[in-house]
Write an enzyme that holds these catalytic residues in place. Structure first.
Site, PDB file in Angstrom:
ATOM      1  N   VAL A 597      41.350  35.710 -36.903  1.00  0.00           N
ATOM      2  CA  VAL A 597      40.888  37.062 -36.558  1.00  0.00           C
ATOM      3  C   VAL A 597      41.372  38.066 -37.607  1.00  0.00           C
ATOM      4  CG1 VAL A 597      42.855  37.592 -35.015  1.00  0.00           C
ATOM      5  CG2 VAL A 597      40.698  38.781 -34.705  1.00  0.00           C
ATOM      6  N   ASP A 674      39.977  37.422 -27.548  1.00  0.00           N
ATOM      7  CA  ASP A 674      40.742  36.863 -26.438  1.00  0.00           C
ATOM      8  C   ASP A 674      41.624  35.738 -26.921  1.00  0.00           C
ATOM      9  OD1 ASP A 674      39.350  34.024 -25.691  1.00  0.00           O
ATOM     10  OD2 ASP A 674      37.896  35.448 -26.461  1.00  0.00           O
ATOM     11  N   GLY A 816      37.055  31.775 -30.586  1.00  0.00           N
ATOM     12  CA  GLY A 816      37.557  32.920 -29.829  1.00  0.00           C
ATOM     13  C   GLY A 816      38.264  33.889 -30.751  1.00  0.00           C
ATOM     14  N   GLU A 817      39.230  34.612 -30.217  1.00  0.00           N
ATOM     15  CA  GLU A 817      40.028  35.594 -30.959  1.00  0.00           C
ATOM     16  C   GLU A 817      39.231  36.822 -31.362  1.00  0.00           C
ATOM     17  OE1 GLU A 817      41.835  34.002 -34.475  1.00  0.00           O
ATOM     18  OE2 GLU A 817      42.780  32.323 -33.445  1.00  0.00           O
ATOM     19  N   GLY A 818      37.923  36.776 -31.272  1.00  0.00           N
ATOM     20  CA  GLY A 818      37.080  37.847 -31.806  1.00  0.00           C
ATOM     21  C   GLY A 818      36.422  37.447 -33.114  1.00  0.00           C
TER      22      GLY A 818
END
Ligand SMILES: Cc1cc2nc3c(=O)[nH]c(=O)nc-3n(C[C@H](O)[C@H](O)[C@H](O)COP(=O)(O)O)c2cc1C
EC number: 2.4.2.21
Length: 850
Positions: A597, A674, A816-818
């Protein structure tokens, strides 16, 4: 939720039309300077009366205080089943939160009606037992009105069983234009545009005078939703700027402005006591005027010296400030010496450069145009110091509050600032220096600290609004955001009904602006390119215009990704091959800048903020981490609810607050992120609950589950849905039952962005699940949502299909993580730049097609 639930409100409801929460704020000109409204005449534009489910009332507690809300206190009494041994999983995947799944799995079969839940657990928060409502689960939301549900060309093909699919989130005020290729009419056909009288802010039409709730419209209210973007992009003050005349001539809309205090005029309130002691009208007006007009000034100083008597009066005002135990802990150093000021100037330069280096791209560019001091441009500088030991051993009040000497000195600064304003003197506060280095330069004794370094002088002009607001760096928070009633979180100005943050937020989510949508469509058609040749990006730009309420809309930058992190009790069921402590470890990694991210955020110039809403570890206080922990992880939802109702409320609120903070800090695009080991399992449970899909269709391999673990996850999701009372008409209740803290916070984040009319770029399956919940709470929230990408987790495709969002990219990512959403940010930005910058056939003299 009850029959009064906001989800059931229709356009003909008589609730006051509400605009974006930052609309009409006197921050940068668009909404500034209007005649203030009498408080009594102003209804709370955000108040939506709504009953809470039984047991959902807010207790007399302060949120985010960890222990009181920890699952150890909130966990259901039921004894959990012995957790299966987590399968030893080869860690070939990164410590991420999404999962790979075979492409075929992304196309679910017709939703199957799962069986009714077995013994549904009583919510630990005391909510009433709800009827077994699995049958009603699929009867969920309705589709966003724009873009129309994805046509066949979309990456996600419509399921063959579309008819049987649960209803999508409704609220389509934007009918697809007739000129568009006919999309199959969805069952939940778009509604007609809202009548002008219902939502004048969105149509540009004036409300009938009889319906106006205040007699004096703000000059800047021109009938279009003046939003944060527009305001930031429009530095002129309405009283001074070129738009003033036009704004004044514009029809008056419904005054759904956020709370502002009453103008100081007329007789003071408070009856005889006030009449006896209050100042006269002119004096009161002068006091309030000085407070309102005080500005931090950094440019436009004149060389004229400040006369000694004037400077002394101003210092005397400072010296009359209140202080703890009357300790008067301040001293004032009046600095004229050029050499000394040059040395301080150099200290500031070093700090400024260091700060600039740490900024993300878009911010660094904006910062390069900002001046942060006027040390050498002003005739005199004043340093305010504090002596925290002054007053002796028993300074009254300081024994319990050791920071009160600093507060007292800050009040002296404010007194100085106000007095200076009344004298026509500008003051600029500088804090860009190492405090001890400055103390050394000033020969301060070691027990004194610098509180403020102030640059003082006469000015050409005072900025009408804070310069940081006028430049778009930050925005003013409405007063209503800062006022709580009796307990933190009960919102409402004095005299108004107290309401919750969620209700206030949902009440502020309004339709897209029809006028801006139309303008954007017409502009797309006139641009020097074949019609439709920008594909999906054309729809994206049009919707961004509708959201912003202007065409072209502002370019969505700067952007900020908020990574909501939490742990999951269901991890004990062996649903991940990764140990739970990886969540906290990855949070550290984000904060050190070592995760994907961070790399992608750097690439697109976005800011990364990590929000701890429920990590099962105590995290250190470090910049970039917002400590909003509600508990150390959720409870195992195969045994009962994952969280209490109160915890779910707090998590949703944490998300709304994060959206508010990031937007008032100047961001024009929010990105979801997230982190939570095991969070694809609650994602699947939420998606199954709201779409009605069978858990097998929406549960994926997460961070690399093998076949056995996948089977176990599917079983866990099934058992969770059976063990809990699932009623999709109570979306927050479903979050509490089978969600995670990050899902609840992401739901609030999405709603918060929609209320502020700021685009929110969704990442993977956790964000998809949150979007499904947000849509169930308020379908119009989807107007602000853009699906950044499609994860290879099957539940994500199902979630996007359910809410009718089309992913911008599909790179088979599952991190995930953005990460996926960040990569899509340039697409959003590019769509706006094209709309804004590309010439039209008319302007460029290019012939149009026959
Ligand atoms: C504690 C404190 C430190 C500040 N430090 C700086 C600073 O280093 N540089 C600067 O340009 N402004 C500084 N400011 C001014 C703020 O940016 C300014 O007060 C804010 O933008 C609101 O604008 P206004 O004061 O005109 O209402 C500081 C203000 C305070 C209260």
């Amino acid at each position: 939720m009850t029959g009064e639930d906001h989800r059931h409100r229709r356009p003909d409801d008589d609730r006051p039309p509400a605009k974006g929460l930052l609309d009409d704020l006197p921050e940068t000109g668009r909404g500034a300077g209007g005649a203030p409204r009498p408080a009594a005449a102003r209804p709370n534009p955000f108040h939506v009366p709504q009953k809470r489910p039984a047991g959902g009332s807010r207790p007399n507690v302060i949120p985010f205080r960890g222990a009181g809300f920890d699952r150890t206190a909130a966990a259901p009494a039921a004894e959990p089943d012995p957790a299966p041994e987590p399968a030893a999983q080869p860690r070939t995947e990164s410590a991420a939160t999404e999962a790979a799944a075979p492409e075929a799995a992304a196309e679910p079969a017709a939703p199957e009606q799962p069986g009714a839940p077995a013994a549904a657990a009583e919510r630990a928060g005391g909510a009433a037992r709800r009827p077994a409502a699995r049958e009603s689960r699929p009867a969920a939301p309705a589709a966003p009105e724009y873009p129309p549900p994805a046509p066949a060309a979309a990456p996600v093909a419509a399921p063959a069983s579309a008819q049987a699919a649960p209803a999508r989130p409704a609220a389509p005020e934007y009918p697809p234009p007739a000129a568009r290729p006919a999309a199959p009419a969805p069952a939940d056909a778009p509604e007609a545009p809202e009548p002008a009288a219902q939502a004048p802010a969105d149509t540009g039409d004036a409300a009938p005078a009889a319906e106006r709730r205040t007699p004096t419209p703000t000059p800047s209210e021109d009938g279009s939703p003046v939003n944060a973007h527009a305001a930031a992009a429009q530095p002129e003050h309405p009283d001074h700027g070129p738009d003033a005349a036009a704004a004044e001539a514009a029809p008056a809309p419904e005054p759904a402005e956020p709370a502002e205090p009453a103008e100081t005029s007329g007789r003071p309130g408070g009856g005889a006591a006030a009449a006896e002691h209050a100042y006269g009208e002119a004096e009161r007006a002068a006091v309030y005027r000085a407070i309102r007009d005080r500005r931090d000034v950094r440019v436009g100083f004149r060389a004229d010296p400040v006369p000694d008597d004037v400077l002394t009066r101003v210092l005397d005002a400072a010296h009359r400030a209140p202080s703890v135990g009357y300790s008067q802990p301040w001293d004032f150093i009046v600095v004229h010496d050029e050499d000394l000021r040059s040395r301080v100037h150099e200290l500031v330069r070093v700090q400024r450069d260091e700060y600039a280096r740490a900024l993300p791209g878009a911010r660094a560019q904006a910062f390069s145009g900002l001046k942060v001091e006027a040390i050498l441009d002003t005739p005199v500088n004043v340093v305010v110091t504090v002596d925290p030991t002054r007053g002796g051993r028993h300074t009254l009040g300081r024994h319990a509050q050791p920071r009160t000497p600093g507060y007292s000195a800050a009040l002296a600064v404010e007194n100085l600032w106000l007095a200076a304003r009344s004298e026509g003197l500008g003051v600029g506060w500088v804090s860009f220096f190492d405090e001890r280095e400055l103390a050394r330069a000033l020969d301060l004794p070691p027990h004194l600290e610098v509180v403020a370094y102030l640059c003082v002088g006469y000015v050409e002009d005072f900025p009408p609004e804070p310069e940081l607001a006028m430049s778009g760096w930050a925005r003013r928070r409405p007063l209503s955001w800062a006022v709580h009633r009796d307990h933190y979180g009960r919102r409402g100005l004095p005299g108004e009904d107290a309401t919750s943050l969620l209700d206030e937020t949902v009440g502020a989510i309004t339709p897209l602006n029809q006028r801006a949508l139309k303008e954007a469509e017409e502009r797309q058609a006139a641009m020097t390119k074949p019609a439709g040749s920008l594909g999906v990006l054309e729809e994206v730009s049009v919707r961004l215009a509708g959201l912003a309420g202007e065409c072209p809309p502002p370019v969505p930058e700067p952007a900020a990704v908020a990574v909501f992190a939490g742990d999951h009790g269901v991890h004990a069921q062996g649903v991940s091959g990764w140990p739970q402590e990886v969540t906290a470890q990855m949070v550290h990694n984000f904060l050190r800048g070592g995760a994907v991210v961070n790399a992608f955020a750097e690439q697109v110039g976005a800011e990364v903020t990590v929000v701890d809403v429920g990590v099962a570890a105590d995290l250190p206080a470090v910049p970039g981490l917002l400590p909003r922990k509600i508990a150390h992880g959720t409870a195992d939802f195969t045994q009962g609810p994952a969280m209490t109702r109160t915890q779910a409320d707090y998590a949703v609120e944490a998300g709304i607050e994060a959206a508010r903070d990031l937007v008032s800090a100047g961001n024009r695009c929010l990105i979801t992120g997230d982190m939570g080991i095991g969070n694809t399992t609650p994602s699947a449970a939420l998606i199954a609950a709201f779409t009605g899909a069978d858990p097998a269709e929406v549960t994926g391999r997460g961070t690399g589950a093998d076949d056995a673990m996948l089977e176990r996850k599917i079983d866990v999701v099934r058992r969770a849905l059976a063990a809990n009372d699932i009623d999709t008409s109570d979306p927050v209740g479903v979050l509490a039952a089978v969600g995670g803290f990050e899902h609840a916070a992401l739901t609030g984040f999405i709603l918060g962005a929609a209320a502020l009319r700021v685009p929110v770029l969704l990442d993977g399956v956790s964000a998809g699940a949150a979007a499904v919940v947000a849509a169930a709470i308020e379908p119009r929230a989807l107007n602000a949502c853009f699906a950044g990408h499609r994860s290879s987790e099957p539940g994500h495709a199902a979630a996007l299909r359910h809410v009718g969002l089309r992913p911008l990219i599909d790179l088979e990512m599952r991190l995930g993580e953005g990460s996926g959403a960040l990569l899509a940010l340039p697409l959003l930005q590019g769509s706006v730049r094209a709309l804004r910058d590309v010439a039209t056939f008319g302007s460029a003299g290019v012939s149009e097609r026959y």
